[in-house]
Scaffold this motif. Structure first.
Motif, PDB file in Angstrom:
ATOM      1  N   ALA A  43      14.899  -6.695  22.487  1.00 20.05           N
ATOM      2  CA  ALA A  43      14.511  -5.619  21.261  1.00 20.05           C
ATOM      3  C   ALA A  43      13.084  -5.264  20.970  1.00 20.05           C
ATOM      4  O   ALA A  43      12.116  -5.991  21.297  1.00 20.05           O
ATOM      5  N   ARG A  44      12.763  -3.979  21.147  1.00 18.79           N
ATOM      6  CA  ARG A  44      11.389  -3.480  20.580  1.00 18.79           C
ATOM      7  C   ARG A  44      11.272  -3.332  19.154  1.00 18.79           C
ATOM      8  O   ARG A  44      10.072  -3.438  18.562  1.00 18.79           O
ATOM      9  N   CYS A  45      12.173  -3.271  18.363  1.00 22.07           N
ATOM     10  CA  CYS A  45      12.215  -3.264  16.943  1.00 22.07           C
ATOM     11  C   CYS A  45      13.260  -4.212  16.268  1.00 22.07           C
ATOM     12  O   CYS A  45      14.245  -3.856  16.306  1.00 22.07           O
ATOM     13  N   SER A  69       5.083 -10.983  18.360  1.00 22.52           N
ATOM     14  CA  SER A  69       5.281  -9.542  18.559  1.00 22.52           C
ATOM     15  C   SER A  69       3.979  -8.525  18.897  1.00 22.52           C
ATOM     16  O   SER A  69       4.154  -7.815  19.871  1.00 22.52           O
ATOM     17  N   GLU A  72       4.158  -9.322  22.617  1.00 22.88           N
ATOM     18  CA  GLU A  72       5.113  -8.592  23.543  1.00 22.88           C
ATOM     19  C   GLU A  72       5.490  -7.197  23.122  1.00 22.88           C
ATOM     20  O   GLU A  72       6.422  -6.493  23.744  1.00 22.88           O
ATOM     21  N   GLY A  73       4.657  -6.606  22.067  1.00 22.95           N
ATOM     22  CA  GLY A  73       4.834  -5.251  21.852  1.00 22.95           C
ATOM     23  C   GLY A  73       5.701  -5.055  21.125  1.00 22.95           C
ATOM     24  O   GLY A  73       6.596  -3.796  20.909  1.00 22.95           O
ATOM     25  N   LYS A  74       6.702  -5.977  20.324  1.00 27.29           N
ATOM     26  CA  LYS A  74       7.681  -5.713  19.509  1.00 27.29           C
ATOM     27  C   LYS A  74       7.275  -5.662  18.035  1.00 27.29           C
ATOM     28  O   LYS A  74       6.337  -6.099  17.535  1.00 27.29           O
ATOM     29  N   ARG A  75       7.986  -4.577  17.491  1.00 29.62           N
ATOM     30  CA  ARG A  75       7.691  -4.408  16.017  1.00 29.62           C
ATOM     31  C   ARG A  75       8.697  -5.226  14.993  1.00 29.62           C
ATOM     32  O   ARG A  75      10.004  -5.397  15.377  1.00 29.62           O
ATOM     33  N   GLU A 123      15.924   3.221  14.268  1.00 31.47           N
ATOM     34  CA  GLU A 123      14.888   2.680  15.470  1.00 31.47           C
ATOM     35  C   GLU A 123      15.227   1.188  15.717  1.00 31.47           C
ATOM     36  O   GLU A 123      14.619   0.537  16.465  1.00 31.47           O
ATOM     37  N   ASP A 125      16.803  -2.195  16.868  1.00 31.67           N
ATOM     38  CA  ASP A 125      17.401  -2.556  18.183  1.00 31.67           C
ATOM     39  C   ASP A 125      18.181  -3.646  17.505  1.00 31.67           C
ATOM     40  O   ASP A 125      19.320  -4.095  18.096  1.00 31.67           O
TER      41      ASP A 125
END
Length: 198
Positions: A43-45, A69, A72-75, A123, A125
């Motif tokens: 999941a990105r978000c 996050s 990992e670039g996760k929001r 948005e 995930d």
């Protein structure tokens, strides 16, 4: 099942949740189980709730999730009440929160209006969903105010919904109305229930 049946389940499950001992340790097992899901990793978000009262506790891990996050670039988003709706906020640090409606930690009012902090439901995930009771088919019973029902009805079809619960909150059957949205998974300290709701 009638409204009275829902009220009975809600009352019984809420009492069991209130009486649950070791909430902090068991909550950590739930949140760790969710964070170890491949769907979470992908999941990105992700929408986490900020717990209140006897819910599975999330505040202890939110800061860790935020630190992870970043790598990992996760929001990480959290909800807040705006009238009868839940709005979503891009959480970046613990100082973004202050006490709001129902005594729940919510995003600070002065930061909510910032365009880069707003998150739309489509948005998301993966959503970690609180509840009073759940069943193995993904049925969920909330507090009866409908905040999450309205939010979940507007998310993308592929968004993964994960209920967070103590084992004492799992009941044989939740009466589902037409507007109710079923969970894909329910995480407890003991297990990850894959719900056959498709």
């Amino acid at each position: 099942m009638s409204r009275a049946d829902k009220d009975t389940i809600r009352r019984t499950a809420a009492e069991a949740r209130r009486a649950q001992s070791d909430k902090r340790q068991l909550s950590r097992q739930v949140t760790d189980r969710i964070a170890s899901m491949p769907q979470y990793a992908a999941a990105r978000c992700v929408l986490w709730y900020v717990h209140v009262r006897d819910e599975v506790r999330t505040q202890d891990v939110l800061c860790e999730m935020l630190n992870e996050s970043d790598r990992e670039g996760k929001r990480i988003a959290v909800p807040y009440c705006d009238g009868d709706e839940l709005r979503l906020f891009d959480l970046r640090g613990g100082d973004d929160l202050s006490v709001g409606a129902f005594g729940i930690l919510e995003p600070r009012a002065e930061r909510r209006g910032q365009a880069d902090r707003m998150v739309s439901a489509n948005e998301l995930d993966l959503i970690v969903v609180p509840g009073v009771a759940f069943d193995a088919l993904g049925g969920r019973l909330g507090h009866g105010r409908g905040y999450y029902d309205r939010l979940l009805s507007g998310v993308a079809a592929e968004t993964v919904l994960v209920g967070a619960a103590f084992e004492c909150q799992i009941v044989p059957e939740i009466p589902m109305d037409r507007h109710d949205v079923a969970m894909n998974f329910v995480a407890t300290p003991q297990r990850l229930i894959c719900c056959d709701n498709g």
